[in-house]
Design an enzyme around this catalytic site. Structure first.
Site, PDB file in Angstrom:
ATOM      1  N   GLY A 210      -6.498  -6.837   9.979  1.00 51.28           N
ATOM      2  CA  GLY A 210      -5.820  -7.370   8.976  1.00 51.28           C
ATOM      3  C   GLY A 210      -4.660  -8.078   9.664  1.00 51.28           C
ATOM      4  O   GLY A 210      -3.712  -7.287  10.064  1.00 51.28           O
TER       5      GLY A 210
ATOM      6  N   ASN B  73      -2.613  -0.435  -0.763  1.00 52.74           N
ATOM      7  CA  ASN B  73      -1.811   0.087  -2.086  1.00 52.74           C
ATOM      8  C   ASN B  73      -2.364   0.457  -2.994  1.00 52.74           C
ATOM      9  O   ASN B  73      -3.946   0.358  -3.058  1.00 52.74           O
ATOM     10  CB  ASN B  73      -1.121  -1.335  -2.527  1.00 52.74           C
ATOM     11  CG  ASN B  73       0.399  -1.549  -2.014  1.00 52.74           C
ATOM     12  OD1 ASN B  73       0.958  -0.541  -1.778  1.00 52.74           O
ATOM     13  ND2 ASN B  73       0.913  -2.813  -2.024  1.00 52.74           N
TER      14      ASN B  73
ATOM     15  N   LYS C 230       3.464   7.009  -4.769  1.00 50.60           N
ATOM     16  CA  LYS C 230       3.418   5.311  -4.562  1.00 50.60           C
ATOM     17  C   LYS C 230       2.775   4.752  -5.511  1.00 50.60           C
ATOM     18  O   LYS C 230       3.164   3.459  -5.861  1.00 50.60           O
ATOM     19  CB  LYS C 230       2.593   5.248  -3.179  1.00 50.60           C
ATOM     20  CG  LYS C 230       2.608   3.593  -2.752  1.00 50.60           C
ATOM     21  CD  LYS C 230       3.722   3.199  -1.800  1.00 50.60           C
ATOM     22  CE  LYS C 230       3.934   1.758  -1.618  1.00 50.60           C
ATOM     23  NZ  LYS C 230       2.760   1.258  -0.772  1.00 50.60           N
TER      24      LYS C 230
END
Lengths: 294, 294
Positions: free
Chosen positions: A7, A98, A180
């Protein structure tokens, strides 16, 4: 160590840059032009008004042998990455997505690797194919994913990557990712819809009250053990990143697909399974999706 | 009667069309080209797949003598319209703005006219400068504004304008506008952010729950006497206009300024004066404003 980073987005470039000081790094990009740009220019990092450059390798094929491979693509891109890793020899792979939208996929994935998950608490903005701006210094929290373990040597090695890039080992991957995720669910969609920096959410009384309602839904869905500490954490992230543009606001402003599925979408799925209602998260999710469609 | 209609938007064209059957109508537009287009083509109305045309006068000057003058501009355009009416002889003027943002202005306005306010419960979409589509048949509720009164003759006259365009006299202007404002506050911003037709707000459980939270804030701020009846009214408007695109969604889709100030803005002002918090309305207001800015 031989480090691979899949990535070439802001997180991928950030990792590649900081690891390159003590390790042999290869960035694996999707586009051939980006791999070439990285090979030619190295990776440039801008932080605190200063610029650094790091020589790194780059390729479009993820098949070389790495001691540790970071997967730094967005959650919705995982389905094209995972199959490419299935026939490789067992290795350490850390997923940096995420939200928790990738968790069901990882739970089903049985490719024999030692799987880790990480939560990136840095702010970073990609400036071009080989340049990243490190806008918010934080840490990378990481943990072994269900059934796996990490060696003392790896924990030690990661703890000393670079002083500006600390890794923090966590015992419980679920608590880490859930914490998170709650932060992301509170900050990302609101900042994207209101088009404000993170700090506004605690500075404006009405936003603060609204974010509390979003928090209550998210923390209930994830069955957070200590909601008070979790809420304090949300507030402190808002304060510590007050001048930052959230990734979702950046995505919306650039007309890119957001991580709404991995963040609110995952929470709504869990709520649905439990027969719970989550009107604020549903409203945020659908409003962001409407924005994405233009 | 000699009827004047200030404003060549969807509501202005709708009024001019239906009044033209029994009255002498002049549309007062801002743009000279629109006045010319109306003079040349008359006003065309499309409803139920049929088309009608009505001959009407049109001008850009609001200074002729009318028995009844409708002001069909948006609330935020009033400040340029009111001064033009101040030196005219006393007449009947009915203000048709959405929301209640215009109320403080009207309260201060002392030009000697008999002032009425109307709540338009029709759906209408402007197709071009002289064509309007009547998408939802409803009624126009109207009432005398503070201190004024309406003659029996006027009430009777308006009741018989056209069978497809009923006027309904209301004793209490505040209740009438507050009821309409609550409907607008519930339906307009949510449909604009979610990009859905009105009916979705009652069909999707999560939207329904969320709209209830918005309703509770709005009805508390306006001190609605019978909240249950008011909520039922919101739901029935959603059902009766389920295939309609709300005016705020249409404005947002067309990149126009919305009526957010007249609707949520007015409520937030009232909440602030009373020291009350209204996080949902604040969030909706600021999200719509962010959309307007693009």
């Amino acid at each position: 160590m031989k480090i691979g980073v899949i990535g070439g987005g802001s997180v991928g470039l950030l990792f590649a840059y900081y690891f390159s000081f003590r390790h042999e790094v290869t960035v694996i990009t999707k586009r051939r032009e980006q791999a070439e740009a990285i090979r030619q220019n190295g990776i440039r990092l801008i932080a605190d008004g200063k610029e650094g450059a790091a020589k790194t390798e780059a390729t479009v094929k993820p098949d070389a042998a790495y001691d540790l491979l970071f997967v730094a693509v967005k959650a919705h891109q995982l389905e094209s990455v995972l199959p490419q890793l299935e026939n490789a020899a067992p290795r350490n792979i850390m997923f940096l997505q995420n939200g928790m939208g990738h968790i069901p996929e990882l739970e089903k994935w049985d490719a024999g690797h030692r799987v880790f998950v990480g939560a990136v608490e840095h702010g970073a903005v990609k400036e071009n194919d080989y340049t990243v701006r490190h806008t918010g210094k934080g840490a990378v929290k990481w943990s072994a994913f269900s059934g796996n373990s990490a060696s003392e040597a790896l924990i030690k090695e990661l703890a000393s990557v670079h002083e500006a890039f600390p890794f923090m080992w966590q015992e419980d991957w679920y608590d880490m990712l859930a914490g998170k995720l709650i932060v992301n669910a509170c900050i990302n969609p609101m900042t994207a819809l209101l088009r404000v920096k993170n700090g506004k959410l605690v500075e404006e009384q009405a936003y603060f009250s609204y974010m509390k309602l979003v928090f209550e839904e998210a923390s209930r869905i994830l069955a957070v053990e200590d909601p008070e500490a979790s809420w304090e954490n949300v507030l402190s992230v808002c304060r510590n990143t007050k001048r930052n543009t959230s990734s979702m606001l950046a995505d919306v402003a650039a007309g890119r697909k957001t991580e709404a599925d991995a963040i609110m979408g995952y929470l709504l799925k869990r709520a649905k399974e439990a027969g719970e209602s989550a009107p604020h998260l549903a409203f945020l999710y659908d409003s962001i999706k409407a924005l994405e469609k233009g």
